[in-house]
Design a protein around this motif. Structure first.
Motif, PDB file in Angstrom:
ATOM      1  N   PRO A   1      -2.220   4.267   7.139  1.00  0.00           N
ATOM      2  CA  PRO A   1      -0.998   3.611   7.622  1.00  0.00           C
ATOM      3  C   PRO A   1       0.019   3.397   6.476  1.00  0.00           C
ATOM      4  CG  PRO A   1      -2.943   2.488   8.451  1.00  0.00           C
ATOM      5  CD  PRO A   1      -3.422   3.495   7.457  1.00  0.00           C
ATOM      6  N   PRO A   2       1.306   3.387   6.800  1.00  0.00           N
ATOM      7  CA  PRO A   2       2.371   3.354   5.781  1.00  0.00           C
ATOM      8  C   PRO A   2       2.268   2.215   4.762  1.00  0.00           C
ATOM      9  CG  PRO A   2       3.310   3.803   7.927  1.00  0.00           C
ATOM     10  CD  PRO A   2       1.869   3.507   8.147  1.00  0.00           C
ATOM     11  N   LEU A   3       2.068   0.975   5.206  1.00  0.00           N
ATOM     12  CA  LEU A   3       1.997  -0.142   4.265  1.00  0.00           C
ATOM     13  C   LEU A   3       0.786  -0.007   3.350  1.00  0.00           C
ATOM     14  CD1 LEU A   3       3.072  -2.803   3.169  1.00  0.00           C
ATOM     15  CD2 LEU A   3       1.724  -3.991   4.934  1.00  0.00           C
ATOM     16  N   ARG A   4      -0.367   0.333   3.927  1.00  0.00           N
ATOM     17  CA  ARG A   4      -1.595   0.519   3.153  1.00  0.00           C
ATOM     18  C   ARG A   4      -1.409   1.655   2.138  1.00  0.00           C
ATOM     19  NH1 ARG A   4      -6.481   0.810   6.893  1.00  0.00           N
ATOM     20  NH2 ARG A   4      -5.783  -1.314   7.230  1.00  0.00           N
ATOM     21  N   LYS A   5      -0.758   2.732   2.574  1.00  0.00           N
ATOM     22  CA  LYS A   5      -0.496   3.868   1.687  1.00  0.00           C
ATOM     23  C   LYS A   5       0.382   3.430   0.512  1.00  0.00           C
ATOM     24  CE  LYS A   5       2.240   6.936   3.377  1.00  0.00           C
ATOM     25  NZ  LYS A   5       2.888   8.065   4.037  1.00  0.00           N
ATOM     26  N   THR A   6       1.421   2.664   0.797  1.00  0.00           N
ATOM     27  CA  THR A   6       2.319   2.180  -0.255  1.00  0.00           C
ATOM     28  C   THR A   6       1.555   1.334  -1.258  1.00  0.00           C
ATOM     29  OG1 THR A   6       4.185   2.190   1.274  1.00  0.00           O
ATOM     30  CG2 THR A   6       4.419   0.856  -0.705  1.00  0.00           C
ATOM     31  N   ILE A   7       0.768   0.404  -0.765  1.00  0.00           N
ATOM     32  CA  ILE A   7      -0.015  -0.481  -1.635  1.00  0.00           C
ATOM     33  C   ILE A   7      -1.014   0.332  -2.450  1.00  0.00           C
ATOM     34  CG2 ILE A   7      -1.718  -2.347  -1.645  1.00  0.00           C
ATOM     35  CD1 ILE A   7      -0.262  -3.450   0.869  1.00  0.00           C
ATOM     36  N   PHE A   8      -1.711   1.248  -1.805  1.00  0.00           N
ATOM     37  CA  PHE A   8      -2.709   2.080  -2.479  1.00  0.00           C
ATOM     38  C   PHE A   8      -2.065   2.890  -3.606  1.00  0.00           C
ATOM     39  CE2 PHE A   8      -5.157   6.014  -2.922  1.00  0.00           C
ATOM     40  CZ  PHE A   8      -6.413   5.503  -3.173  1.00  0.00           C
ATOM     41  N   LYS A   9      -0.949   3.538  -3.315  1.00  0.00           N
ATOM     42  CA  LYS A   9      -0.266   4.353  -4.324  1.00  0.00           C
ATOM     43  C   LYS A   9       0.233   3.501  -5.487  1.00  0.00           C
ATOM     44  CE  LYS A   9       1.511   8.396  -1.940  1.00  0.00           C
ATOM     45  NZ  LYS A   9       2.747   9.058  -1.502  1.00  0.00           N
ATOM     46  N   MET A  10       0.785   2.329  -5.167  1.00  0.00           N
ATOM     47  CA  MET A  10       1.283   1.451  -6.227  1.00  0.00           C
ATOM     48  C   MET A  10       0.146   1.052  -7.165  1.00  0.00           C
ATOM     49  SD  MET A  10       3.910  -0.970  -4.046  1.00  0.00           S
ATOM     50  CE  MET A  10       4.628  -1.890  -5.408  1.00  0.00           C
ATOM     51  N   SER A  11      -1.009   0.775  -6.592  1.00  0.00           N
ATOM     52  CA  SER A  11      -2.147   0.334  -7.392  1.00  0.00           C
ATOM     53  C   SER A  11      -2.820   1.486  -8.134  1.00  0.00           C
ATOM     54  CB  SER A  11      -3.171  -0.354  -6.491  1.00  0.00           C
ATOM     55  OG  SER A  11      -4.332  -0.673  -7.226  1.00  0.00           O
TER      56      SER A  11
ATOM     57  N   ILE B   1       0.228  -0.306 -10.945  1.00  0.00           N
ATOM     58  CA  ILE B   1       0.830  -1.642 -10.849  1.00  0.00           C
ATOM     59  C   ILE B   1      -0.266  -2.647 -10.501  1.00  0.00           C
ATOM     60  CG2 ILE B   1       2.542  -3.040  -9.618  1.00  0.00           C
ATOM     61  CD1 ILE B   1       4.124  -0.440  -9.114  1.00  0.00           C
ATOM     62  N   SER B   2      -0.224  -3.812 -11.128  1.00  0.00           N
ATOM     63  CA  SER B   2      -1.259  -4.833 -10.885  1.00  0.00           C
ATOM     64  C   SER B   2      -1.137  -5.385  -9.473  1.00  0.00           C
ATOM     65  CB  SER B   2      -1.123  -5.972 -11.904  1.00  0.00           C
ATOM     66  OG  SER B   2       0.021  -6.753 -11.612  1.00  0.00           O
ATOM     67  N   HIS B   3      -2.242  -5.963  -9.001  1.00  0.00           N
ATOM     68  CA  HIS B   3      -2.276  -6.519  -7.652  1.00  0.00           C
ATOM     69  C   HIS B   3      -1.271  -7.664  -7.515  1.00  0.00           C
ATOM     70  CE1 HIS B   3      -6.618  -4.892  -6.953  1.00  0.00           C
ATOM     71  NE2 HIS B   3      -5.745  -3.947  -7.221  1.00  0.00           N
ATOM     72  N   GLU B   4      -1.136  -8.469  -8.577  1.00  0.00           N
ATOM     73  CA  GLU B   4      -0.189  -9.582  -8.557  1.00  0.00           C
ATOM     74  C   GLU B   4       1.240  -9.066  -8.401  1.00  0.00           C
ATOM     75  OE1 GLU B   4      -2.412  -9.216 -11.165  1.00  0.00           O
ATOM     76  OE2 GLU B   4      -3.859 -10.751 -10.593  1.00  0.00           O
ATOM     77  N   GLN B   5       1.572  -8.005  -9.145  1.00  0.00           N
ATOM     78  CA  GLN B   5       2.927  -7.456  -9.077  1.00  0.00           C
ATOM     79  C   GLN B   5       3.206  -6.853  -7.695  1.00  0.00           C
ATOM     80  OE1 GLN B   5       2.584  -4.846 -12.485  1.00  0.00           O
ATOM     81  NE2 GLN B   5       3.995  -6.133 -13.688  1.00  0.00           N
TER      82      GLN B   5
ATOM     83  N   SER C   1       0.238 -11.984  -0.122  1.00  0.00           N
ATOM     84  CA  SER C   1      -0.739 -12.591  -1.018  1.00  0.00           C
ATOM     85  C   SER C   1      -1.521 -11.511  -1.785  1.00  0.00           C
ATOM     86  CB  SER C   1      -1.714 -13.475  -0.230  1.00  0.00           C
ATOM     87  OG  SER C   1      -2.559 -12.671   0.564  1.00  0.00           O
ATOM     88  N   LYS C   2      -2.056 -11.939  -2.914  1.00  0.00           N
ATOM     89  CA  LYS C   2      -2.857 -11.025  -3.727  1.00  0.00           C
ATOM     90  C   LYS C   2      -4.096 -10.575  -2.952  1.00  0.00           C
ATOM     91  CE  LYS C   2      -5.543 -10.777  -7.941  1.00  0.00           C
ATOM     92  NZ  LYS C   2      -6.227 -11.559  -8.948  1.00  0.00           N
ATOM     93  N   SER C   3      -4.710 -11.472  -2.205  1.00  0.00           N
ATOM     94  CA  SER C   3      -5.918 -11.113  -1.436  1.00  0.00           C
ATOM     95  C   SER C   3      -5.586 -10.107  -0.344  1.00  0.00           C
ATOM     96  CB  SER C   3      -6.590 -12.356  -0.857  1.00  0.00           C
ATOM     97  OG  SER C   3      -5.716 -13.021   0.026  1.00  0.00           O
ATOM     98  N   ALA C   4      -4.398 -10.183   0.232  1.00  0.00           N
ATOM     99  CA  ALA C   4      -3.997  -9.204   1.251  1.00  0.00           C
ATOM    100  C   ALA C   4      -3.839  -7.820   0.615  1.00  0.00           C
ATOM    101  CB  ALA C   4      -2.690  -9.635   1.919  1.00  0.00           C
ATOM    102  N   VAL C   5      -3.287  -7.797  -0.590  1.00  0.00           N
ATOM    103  CA  VAL C   5      -3.142  -6.526  -1.317  1.00  0.00           C
ATOM    104  C   VAL C   5      -4.522  -5.945  -1.599  1.00  0.00           C
ATOM    105  CG1 VAL C   5      -2.421  -5.509  -3.516  1.00  0.00           C
ATOM    106  CG2 VAL C   5      -0.895  -7.092  -2.318  1.00  0.00           C
ATOM    107  N   GLU C   6      -5.422  -6.780  -2.101  1.00  0.00           N
ATOM    108  CA  GLU C   6      -6.778  -6.317  -2.416  1.00  0.00           C
ATOM    109  C   GLU C   6      -7.495  -5.829  -1.162  1.00  0.00           C
ATOM    110  OE1 GLU C   6      -8.275  -9.791  -4.392  1.00  0.00           O
ATOM    111  OE2 GLU C   6      -7.447  -9.166  -6.332  1.00  0.00           O
ATOM    112  N   ASN C   7      -7.291  -6.523  -0.054  1.00  0.00           N
ATOM    113  CA  ASN C   7      -7.895  -6.135   1.217  1.00  0.00           C
ATOM    114  C   ASN C   7      -7.391  -4.756   1.660  1.00  0.00           C
ATOM    115  OD1 ASN C   7      -9.339  -6.316   3.606  1.00  0.00           O
ATOM    116  ND2 ASN C   7      -7.718  -7.422   4.663  1.00  0.00           N
ATOM    117  N   GLN C   8      -6.098  -4.505   1.551  1.00  0.00           N
ATOM    118  CA  GLN C   8      -5.516  -3.213   1.939  1.00  0.00           C
ATOM    119  C   GLN C   8      -6.052  -2.083   1.054  1.00  0.00           C
ATOM    120  OE1 GLN C   8      -3.499  -2.427   4.607  1.00  0.00           O
ATOM    121  NE2 GLN C   8      -4.029  -4.515   5.225  1.00  0.00           N
ATOM    122  N   ILE C   9      -6.176  -2.344  -0.238  1.00  0.00           N
ATOM    123  CA  ILE C   9      -6.708  -1.332  -1.168  1.00  0.00           C
ATOM    124  C   ILE C   9      -8.168  -1.034  -0.837  1.00  0.00           C
ATOM    125  CG2 ILE C   9      -7.297  -0.857  -3.582  1.00  0.00           C
ATOM    126  CD1 ILE C   9      -4.741  -2.487  -4.313  1.00  0.00           C
ATOM    127  N   ALA C  10      -8.935  -2.081  -0.552  1.00  0.00           N
ATOM    128  CA  ALA C  10     -10.351  -1.900  -0.204  1.00  0.00           C
ATOM    129  C   ALA C  10     -10.495  -1.085   1.075  1.00  0.00           C
ATOM    130  CB  ALA C  10     -11.034  -3.257  -0.058  1.00  0.00           C
TER     131      ALA C  10
END
Length: 173
Positions: free
Chosen positions: A124-134, A139-143, A151-160
């Motif tokens: 999915p687009p948002l997950r793809k964006t987060i995955f590519k950024m990381s 780019i750090s999860h905080e950034q 939230s940072k946990s939401a970012v980590e969840n999407q990457i996982a």
């Protein structure tokens, strides 16, 4: 032109050659001979040979002559010392693995292309964006959380989730 002025010109040109290729000569020899003292001895033989034939070097293709001289002096070293070559490249009876290496490289390239395609088309687009950024941009999860206002946990969840999907989808490839 007198002998001394010609000699000074040759010496100056030889010194430039020495400083230009010294590191490459050392590296070339060190890739074939393990012991540093032996490397330095062979280097000295290379420089003696190059000095003897400096006129040809200054006229011709210096780089070719220098590295052919290195190969010759390495061979002389092994003949003189009756040692086994350190590098596999000097062993001529080894099997040619280039076909296997090519197949492995093609397989790796194909898997990478499939992985990129999955990231682009299936995630999915948002997950793809987060995955590519990381993973791609580093780019750090905080950034990422700050930039995407989450939230940072939401970012980590999407990457996982992206990693889990890619592992499952490509485990059989």
């Amino acid at each position: 032109m007198t002998f001394f002025s010609r000699h000074n010109i040759e010496k100056s040109s030889y010194e430039k050659l020495y400083y230009r290729y010294n590191h490459e000569i050392f590296t070339c020899i060190a890739n074939k001979i393990e012991n540093r003292d032996d490397v330095l001895d062979v280097m000295q033989e290379v420089y003696i040979h190059l000095w003897k034939f400096r006129e040809k070097i200054l006229i011709g293709n210096a780089e070719n002559i220098i590295f052919n001289t290195c190969k010759q002096e390495i061979s002389k070293f092994y003949r003189r010392t009756d040692k086994e070559p350190y590098s596999e490249e000097l062993t001529y009876d080894r099997a040619d693995n280039s076909i296997n290496e090519l197949k492995a490289a093609k397989k790796k390239d194909r898997r990478l292309t499939e992985l990129e395609r999955s990231i682009e088309l299936i995630i999915p687009p948002l997950r793809k964006t987060i995955f590519k950024m990381s993973k791609i941009e580093g780019i750090s999860h905080e950034q990422i959380a700050s930039q995407l206002n989450m939230s940072k946990s939401a970012v980590e969840n999407q990457i996982a989730k992206a990693m889990t999907f890619l592992k499952k989808h490509h485990s059989n490839s």
